[in-house]
Motif scaffolding. Structure first.
Motif, PDB file in Angstrom:
ATOM      1  N   GLU A   1     -34.509  -6.197 -39.308  1.00 34.99           N
ATOM      2  CA  GLU A   1     -33.250  -7.121 -39.396  1.00 34.99           C
ATOM      3  C   GLU A   1     -33.571  -8.415 -38.253  1.00 34.99           C
ATOM      4  OE1 GLU A   1     -30.843  -6.438 -41.202  1.00 34.99           O
ATOM      5  OE2 GLU A   1     -31.874  -4.565 -41.946  1.00 34.99           O
ATOM      6  N   ARG A   2     -33.181  -9.516 -38.931  1.00 34.55           N
ATOM      7  CA  ARG A   2     -33.162 -10.626 -38.163  1.00 34.55           C
ATOM      8  C   ARG A   2     -31.945 -11.629 -38.308  1.00 34.55           C
ATOM      9  NH1 ARG A   2     -38.085 -11.745 -36.283  1.00 34.55           N
ATOM     10  NH2 ARG A   2     -37.662 -14.077 -36.174  1.00 34.55           N
ATOM     11  N   TYR A   3     -31.488 -11.883 -37.151  1.00 35.17           N
ATOM     12  CA  TYR A   3     -30.342 -12.835 -37.188  1.00 35.17           C
ATOM     13  C   TYR A   3     -30.317 -13.901 -36.344  1.00 35.17           C
ATOM     14  CZ  TYR A   3     -28.077  -8.902 -39.623  1.00 35.17           C
ATOM     15  OH  TYR A   3     -27.492  -7.762 -40.493  1.00 35.17           O
ATOM     16  N   PRO A   4     -29.504 -15.198 -36.378  1.00 36.00           N
ATOM     17  CA  PRO A   4     -29.841 -16.378 -35.568  1.00 36.00           C
ATOM     18  C   PRO A   4     -29.231 -15.992 -34.100  1.00 36.00           C
ATOM     19  CG  PRO A   4     -28.165 -16.733 -37.276  1.00 36.00           C
ATOM     20  CD  PRO A   4     -28.965 -15.562 -37.513  1.00 36.00           C
ATOM     21  N   LEU A   5     -29.587 -16.319 -33.224  1.00 34.63           N
ATOM     22  CA  LEU A   5     -29.109 -16.383 -32.054  1.00 34.63           C
ATOM     23  C   LEU A   5     -29.352 -17.366 -31.141  1.00 34.63           C
ATOM     24  CD1 LEU A   5     -27.422 -14.785 -29.984  1.00 34.63           C
ATOM     25  CD2 LEU A   5     -29.814 -13.404 -29.222  1.00 34.63           C
TER      26      LEU A   5
ATOM     27  N   ASP B   1     -26.132  -7.425 -29.396  1.00 36.74           N
ATOM     28  CA  ASP B   1     -24.759  -7.527 -28.701  1.00 36.74           C
ATOM     29  C   ASP B   1     -24.368  -9.014 -28.312  1.00 36.74           C
ATOM     30  OD1 ASP B   1     -24.967  -4.607 -28.327  1.00 36.74           O
ATOM     31  OD2 ASP B   1     -26.295  -4.729 -26.488  1.00 36.74           O
ATOM     32  N   ARG B   2     -25.169  -9.866 -28.486  1.00 36.18           N
ATOM     33  CA  ARG B   2     -24.846 -11.297 -28.377  1.00 36.18           C
ATOM     34  C   ARG B   2     -24.808 -12.138 -29.632  1.00 36.18           C
ATOM     35  NH1 ARG B   2     -26.118 -12.556 -23.057  1.00 36.18           N
ATOM     36  NH2 ARG B   2     -27.207 -11.425 -21.926  1.00 36.18           N
ATOM     37  N   LEU B   3     -24.773 -11.454 -30.938  1.00 33.46           N
ATOM     38  CA  LEU B   3     -24.690 -12.134 -32.000  1.00 33.46           C
ATOM     39  C   LEU B   3     -23.113 -12.617 -32.209  1.00 33.46           C
ATOM     40  CD1 LEU B   3     -26.435  -9.946 -34.387  1.00 33.46           C
ATOM     41  CD2 LEU B   3     -27.125 -12.154 -33.548  1.00 33.46           C
ATOM     42  N   ILE B   4     -22.766 -13.469 -33.067  1.00 33.29           N
ATOM     43  CA  ILE B   4     -21.623 -14.179 -33.206  1.00 33.29           C
ATOM     44  C   ILE B   4     -20.810 -13.059 -34.275  1.00 33.29           C
ATOM     45  CG2 ILE B   4     -21.719 -16.418 -32.250  1.00 33.29           C
ATOM     46  CD1 ILE B   4     -22.019 -17.166 -35.144  1.00 33.29           C
ATOM     47  N   LYS B   5     -19.592 -13.330 -34.500  1.00 32.86           N
ATOM     48  CA  LYS B   5     -18.714 -12.381 -35.364  1.00 32.86           C
ATOM     49  C   LYS B   5     -19.473 -12.147 -36.725  1.00 32.86           C
ATOM     50  CE  LYS B   5     -14.650 -11.784 -32.862  1.00 32.86           C
ATOM     51  NZ  LYS B   5     -13.977 -10.917 -32.436  1.00 32.86           N
ATOM     52  N   PRO B   6     -19.838 -13.081 -37.535  1.00 36.49           N
ATOM     53  CA  PRO B   6     -20.081 -13.033 -38.921  1.00 36.49           C
ATOM     54  C   PRO B   6     -21.433 -11.929 -39.144  1.00 36.49           C
ATOM     55  CG  PRO B   6     -19.773 -15.241 -38.626  1.00 36.49           C
ATOM     56  CD  PRO B   6     -19.644 -14.453 -37.102  1.00 36.49           C
ATOM     57  N   TYR B   7     -22.436 -12.247 -37.998  1.00 38.39           N
ATOM     58  CA  TYR B   7     -23.398 -11.535 -37.912  1.00 38.39           C
ATOM     59  C   TYR B   7     -23.321 -10.218 -37.447  1.00 38.39           C
ATOM     60  CZ  TYR B   7     -25.475 -16.121 -38.704  1.00 38.39           C
ATOM     61  OH  TYR B   7     -25.499 -17.410 -39.136  1.00 38.39           O
ATOM     62  N   GLN B   8     -22.455 -10.078 -36.546  1.00 35.39           N
ATOM     63  CA  GLN B   8     -22.088  -8.631 -35.971  1.00 35.39           C
ATOM     64  C   GLN B   8     -21.492  -7.732 -37.096  1.00 35.39           C
ATOM     65  OE1 GLN B   8     -19.481  -9.448 -32.494  1.00 35.39           O
ATOM     66  NE2 GLN B   8     -21.155  -9.583 -31.134  1.00 35.39           N
ATOM     67  N   ARG B   9     -20.687  -8.277 -37.930  1.00 38.26           N
ATOM     68  CA  ARG B   9     -20.020  -7.700 -38.963  1.00 38.26           C
ATOM     69  C   ARG B   9     -21.117  -7.232 -39.798  1.00 38.26           C
ATOM     70  NH1 ARG B   9     -15.928 -11.362 -38.588  1.00 38.26           N
ATOM     71  NH2 ARG B   9     -16.520 -12.448 -40.236  1.00 38.26           N
ATOM     72  N   GLU B  10     -21.968  -8.115 -40.168  1.00 38.76           N
ATOM     73  CA  GLU B  10     -23.127  -7.760 -41.324  1.00 38.76           C
ATOM     74  C   GLU B  10     -23.984  -6.652 -40.447  1.00 38.76           C
ATOM     75  OE1 GLU B  10     -26.998 -10.211 -43.028  1.00 38.76           O
ATOM     76  OE2 GLU B  10     -24.793 -11.337 -42.710  1.00 38.76           O
TER      77      GLU B  10
ATOM     78  N   LYS C   1     -23.335  -4.282 -38.280  1.00 37.21           N
ATOM     79  CA  LYS C   1     -22.323  -3.192 -38.438  1.00 37.21           C
ATOM     80  C   LYS C   1     -22.743  -2.288 -39.717  1.00 37.21           C
ATOM     81  CE  LYS C   1     -19.092  -3.858 -35.056  1.00 37.21           C
ATOM     82  NZ  LYS C   1     -17.783  -4.039 -34.554  1.00 37.21           N
ATOM     83  N   LYS C   2     -22.569  -3.207 -40.833  1.00 35.38           N
ATOM     84  CA  LYS C   2     -22.913  -2.452 -42.313  1.00 35.38           C
ATOM     85  C   LYS C   2     -24.544  -1.970 -42.258  1.00 35.38           C
ATOM     86  CE  LYS C   2     -19.651  -5.708 -44.528  1.00 35.38           C
ATOM     87  NZ  LYS C   2     -19.450  -6.740 -45.389  1.00 35.38           N
ATOM     88  N   VAL C   3     -25.203  -2.664 -41.597  1.00 36.63           N
ATOM     89  CA  VAL C   3     -26.607  -2.186 -41.705  1.00 36.63           C
ATOM     90  C   VAL C   3     -26.642  -0.869 -40.839  1.00 36.63           C
ATOM     91  CG1 VAL C   3     -29.085  -2.705 -40.988  1.00 36.63           C
ATOM     92  CG2 VAL C   3     -27.705  -4.438 -42.103  1.00 36.63           C
ATOM     93  N   TYR C   4     -26.048  -0.813 -39.794  1.00 41.22           N
ATOM     94  CA  TYR C   4     -26.039   0.352 -38.854  1.00 41.22           C
ATOM     95  C   TYR C   4     -25.568   1.597 -39.579  1.00 41.22           C
ATOM     96  CZ  TYR C   4     -26.674  -2.295 -34.394  1.00 41.22           C
ATOM     97  OH  TYR C   4     -27.323  -2.880 -33.579  1.00 41.22           O
TER      98      TYR C   4
END
Length: 190
Positions: free
Chosen positions: A107-111, A155-164, A166-169
């Motif tokens: 997984e990769r997300y912008p931070l 833990d530092r991601l903004i909400k849209p990415y946190q929600r996404e 959580k679905k992966v988890y």
């Protein structure tokens, strides 16, 4: 045939990943073996940084291996402190600020992180050193230092990415203790 000691990498949810690591009291033979194993594990994963907590050891140690501006930075940070520069823009760019983690494989997300950081640490010989880092090296130091405080980049991601995420988890069954993966054997990577 030489056997390379590669360790399993803990996946998010493992307790050691979510609590502050302990100070290294003394650089023993066991610490030197751990660091050697961490370099082998990081290389096999592959990654550019790895904290001791990611291999299940709750000590303030991380390793890094990254080339920037034709300079190769490879080392160990024992009991590090980190001075982080200002984060100038709160909006992370999906192309230039995407980050991955060996404990959240695939997984990769912008931070958004600071573009500067100064690492103060001790090496395996017990000698203190300082590196003033910019760009991705500064990001690597911030990411690995966070691990030592029990913080994952997720833990530092903004909400849209946190929600996404959580679905992966939920889909992967992550977020609970007891999960790990083995570089070179399991089909996972950061």
């Amino acid at each position: 045939m030489v056997v390379v000691p590669i360790r399993r990498i803990a996946i998010t949810g493992e307790t050691v990943l979510h609590q502050p690591a302990l100070t290294v009291a003394e650089i023993t033979l066991e610490i030197k073996e751990l660091v050697s194993d961490m370099f082998d594990t990081m290389t096999a994963a592959p990654g550019v940084g790895l904290a001791a907590t990611q291999v299940g050891v709750g000590l303030r140690i991380f390793v890094y291996d990254y080339e920037q501006d034709e300079i190769h930075y490879r080392g160990v940070a024992i009991n590090p402190t980190l001075e982080v520069g200002e984060i100038l823009d709160l909006q992370a760019d999906e192309d230039t600020d995407s980050e991955g983690c060996l404990s959240i494989p695939g997984e990769r997300y912008p931070l958004k992180r600071s573009d500067t950081a100064t690492l103060h640490a001790t090496d395996l010989a017990g000698s203190p050193y300082t590196i003033a880092a910019t760009g991705w090296l500064a990001r690597i130091f911030q990411h690995e230092y966070d691990h030592l405080d029990g913080v994952l980049y997720a833990d530092r991601l903004i909400k849209p990415y946190q929600r996404e995420l959580k679905k992966v988890y939920k889909y992967e069954g992550w977020g609970v203790p007891g999960q790990s993966w083995m570089p070179g054997e399991d089909d996972l990577e950061a």
